[in-house]
Design an enzyme around this catalytic site. Structure first.
Site, PDB file in Angstrom:
ATOM      1  N   ASP A  78       0.800  -1.164   0.173  1.00  0.00           N
ATOM      2  CA  ASP A  78       0.036  -0.020   0.014  1.00  0.00           C
ATOM      3  C   ASP A  78       0.650   1.330   0.117  1.00  0.00           C
ATOM      4  OD1 ASP A  78       0.832  -0.613   2.531  1.00  0.00           O
ATOM      5  OD2 ASP A  78      -0.891   0.109   3.606  1.00  0.00           O
ATOM      6  N   THR A 114      -5.212   1.843   9.556  1.00  0.00           N
ATOM      7  CA  THR A 114      -4.996   1.010  10.700  1.00  0.00           C
ATOM      8  C   THR A 114      -3.830   1.569  11.459  1.00  0.00           C
ATOM      9  OG1 THR A 114      -6.214  -1.169  10.093  1.00  0.00           O
ATOM     10  CG2 THR A 114      -4.701  -1.070  11.945  1.00  0.00           C
TER      11      THR A 114
END
Length: 246
Positions: free
Chosen positions: A102, A125
């Site tokens: 990512d 997160t």
């Protein structure tokens, strides 16, 4: 030709079509619990795809389930992985597999927007920070808990502290606001510290760009920051086009 990109994160699967000019279309999201998708989730996938690209930082079980569902719908599937060099970006890690895909795709997405330099902040997160110079060299980054994860951790250790709620203020007069202000403030301070460090390293201030599900709550407190919530999907489009050109 039908092209789709799929970003499988720790709490949601985001999917979007890609138009002929390489722009990300309307984004859909499917929430999951980290272990499995909800019942009937496959019905939210497109019925037929010519070419798909997948990025995943989620569990093996979730990734396997997604790829199995796409195998019934797509003629071609590309699974993104971190490369030392790609699309004008050179990452700093000696072991590219240690840099989350990512973060790698966010670098590709930023590079596609312009030379930069860029300071990229992902708020999911985790809170991730990556510096990309104007030559496309990744100078490294930082990882910390996101404000949401800080709240969850506090709630887990002290149940009387709510996991959500409150608003950011300089000096709070109730617990909910104090929690929001403390956790968001910690993230803001780390970003500002990184921005100052980046300016010293590069000799110029980078453009600050925030992405991810929690980015909107921080951007107003970071002067000059831009918001690109789908930056990872934009990078995944670059990956998809690279794979199709082979």
């Amino acid at each position: 030709m039908s092209r789709w990109v799929f970003d499988l994160g720790n709490t949601r699967l985001k999917l979007a079509p890609v138009d002929a000019d390489g722009r990300v279309g309307p984004v859909q999201a499917i929430a999951h619990d980290g272990a499995a998708f909800p019942s009937g989730w496959e019905a939210q996938l497109p019925a037929r795809i010519d070419s798909a690209a997948v990025a995943s930082v989620a569990s093996v079980a979730l990734r396997t389930a997604l790829l199995a569902a796409l195998a019934d719908r797509s003629g071609r599937i590309s699974v993104a992985r971190t490369l030392v060099r790609c699309e004008g970006v050179q990452i700093a890690y000696a072991r590219p597999e240690r840099l989350g895909v990512d973060r790698f795709l966010a670098l590709l997405g930023a590079r596609a927007r312009g030379a930069g330099p860029w300071l990229l902040v992902g708020v999911g997160t985790a809170l991730t920070i990556d510096l990309l110079d104007a030559a496309g060299r990744h100078r490294g980054g930082r990882i910390a808990p996101s404000p949401a994860l800080m709240r969850q951790a506090l709630h887990g250790r002290a149940a009387q502290l709510p996991a959500t709620g409150g608003r950011y203020v300089d000096f709070a007069t109730d617990t909910d606001d104090a929690l929001a202000s403390g956790c968001e403030g910690a993230a803001i301070a780390l970003v500002e510290s990184s921005r100052s460090a980046a300016a010293r390293v590069l000799g110029q201030a980078p453009t600050l760009l925030l992405h991810g599900g929690g980015a909107a709550s921080l951007v107003a407190h970071l002067p000059g920051a831009g918001l690109a919530p789908e930056l990872v999907l934009e990078g995944l489009v670059r990956w998809l086009w690279m794979e199709e050109s082979r």
